[in-house]
Every structure is written in structure tokens, then in C-alpha cells.
Design a protein around this motif. Structure first.
Motif, mmCIF file in Angstrom:
data_model
loop_
_atom_site.group_PDB
_atom_site.id
_atom_site.type_symbol
_atom_site.label_atom_id
_atom_site.label_comp_id
_atom_site.label_asym_id
_atom_site.label_seq_id
_atom_site.Cartn_x
_atom_site.Cartn_y
_atom_site.Cartn_z
ATOM 1 N N UNK A 49 0.830 -1.198 0.000
ATOM 2 C CA UNK A 49 0.000 0.000 0.000
ATOM 3 C C UNK A 49 0.873 1.260 0.000
ATOM 4 N N UNK A 50 0.220 2.387 -0.225
ATOM 5 C CA UNK A 50 0.937 3.669 -0.151
ATOM 6 C C UNK A 50 1.625 3.821 1.198
ATOM 7 N N UNK A 51 0.957 3.385 2.228
ATOM 8 C CA UNK A 51 1.524 3.490 3.575
ATOM 9 C C UNK A 51 2.809 2.665 3.705
ATOM 10 N N UNK A 52 2.827 1.484 3.104
ATOM 11 C CA UNK A 52 4.032 0.649 3.133
ATOM 12 C C UNK A 52 5.193 1.354 2.437
ATOM 13 N N UNK A 53 4.904 1.973 1.298
ATOM 14 C CA UNK A 53 5.939 2.691 0.548
ATOM 15 C C UNK A 53 6.441 3.881 1.364
ATOM 16 N N UNK A 54 5.525 4.599 2.007
ATOM 17 C CA UNK A 54 5.908 5.745 2.844
ATOM 18 C C UNK A 54 6.828 5.297 3.970
ATOM 19 N N UNK A 57 10.303 4.538 2.618
ATOM 20 C CA UNK A 57 11.046 5.779 2.358
ATOM 21 C C UNK A 57 11.550 6.366 3.679
ATOM 22 N N UNK A 58 10.675 6.423 4.676
ATOM 23 C CA UNK A 58 11.051 6.993 5.976
ATOM 24 C C UNK A 58 12.177 6.211 6.641
ATOM 25 N N UNK A 59 12.207 4.906 6.399
ATOM 26 C CA UNK A 59 13.244 4.061 6.994
ATOM 27 C C UNK A 59 14.523 4.037 6.166
#
Length: 130
Positions: A49-54, A57-59
Motif C-alpha cells: 500500500x501507499x503506507x508501506x511505501x511511505x 522511504x522513511x526508513x
């Protein structure tokens, strides 16, 4: 209202070996918030999901890693005839924002928490308008 009525877009899939970058690009190109990752035999291996991609990126994760490493597995699914409220309850229990909708054994679509909330808001509005 049942959850199958909320399916409005085709299922978007990628090979389970696809990278995080490919998953993000595919979501953007298809205007969807999730992509299903499928194995060589067509089996659903994970959902990204978009949340997984976010989070990736944050990590600071490398975008070339397989997307299956950041996705959720097993994929939570519900029958297309399940009520929206029952589906929301399952999503709350599982702490997920996307659910695979099936017609029997076959994938039918993916519905997000946002789509469910919008539908319920419209129904509530329609009921108060009369």
C-alpha cells in the motif's frame, strides 16, 4: 450495503519479485492506493500500500528491494457479500486499511478504508436528507 458494491477499480497486480520502486510507480500510473503481488503460479503473495511505501522511504530502505519485503502477508480478504460494517470491523481488528474482496475463491477487487468511509458518509447524508 455490501463491500462488493464499493469495488470500482480493476485489481492491479505485479510480480512478487517487483521492486518497491515498481510498486510505487504502478500505483501512481493506475491511480490506486495498493497493488497485489502475485507469485509465479498466480497466487497472491502480499499487498503493498501507499503506507508501506511511505514507511520504506522513511526508513531509508533501498527502492530496488523486492516489494514483497515491505508488503503485508497473508493478505486479509472478505467475501463480496459481506456488509461494509462487518468488513470495517475486520479491518479494525486486523489494523489494516485495505482489504481484498473475493467472489468465492476469485479476487474481485480491493477496497480501502477511505472508500468505505466515503460510502458510509454518503449513506448517512442520504438518510438525513429525507
Amino acid at each position: 450495503m455490501n463491500v462488493g458494491q464499493l469495488v470500482s477499480k480493476k485489481i492491479v497486480t505485479l510480480s512478487a519479485s517487483s521492486s518497491v520502486r515498481e510498486a510505487a510507480k504502478t500505483m501512481r500510473e493506475n491511480d490506486v492506493s495498493s497493488v497485489l503481488l502475485v507469485g509465479e503460479k498466480g497466487e497472491i503473495r502480499a499487498i503493498v500500500t501507499e503506507r508501506d511505501v511511505t514507511r520504506a522511504v522513511a526508513e531509508g530502505l533501498d527502492y530496488s528491494i523486492p516489494a514483497v519485503k515491505i508488503g503485508m502477508s497473508p493478505v486479509i480478504s472478505v467475501d463480496r457479500n459481506l456488509s461494509v460494517l462487518e468488513a470495517l470491523e475486520i479491518m479494525g481488528e486486523k489494523r489494516i486499511r485495505h482489504v481484498l474482496v473475493k467472489d468465492g475463491d476469485k479476487p474481485f477487487g480491493v477496497v480501502s478504508l477511505r472508500e468505505m468511509a466515503n460510502a458510509l458518509s454518503l449513506l448517512a447524508f442520504a438518510e438525513t436528507s429525507y
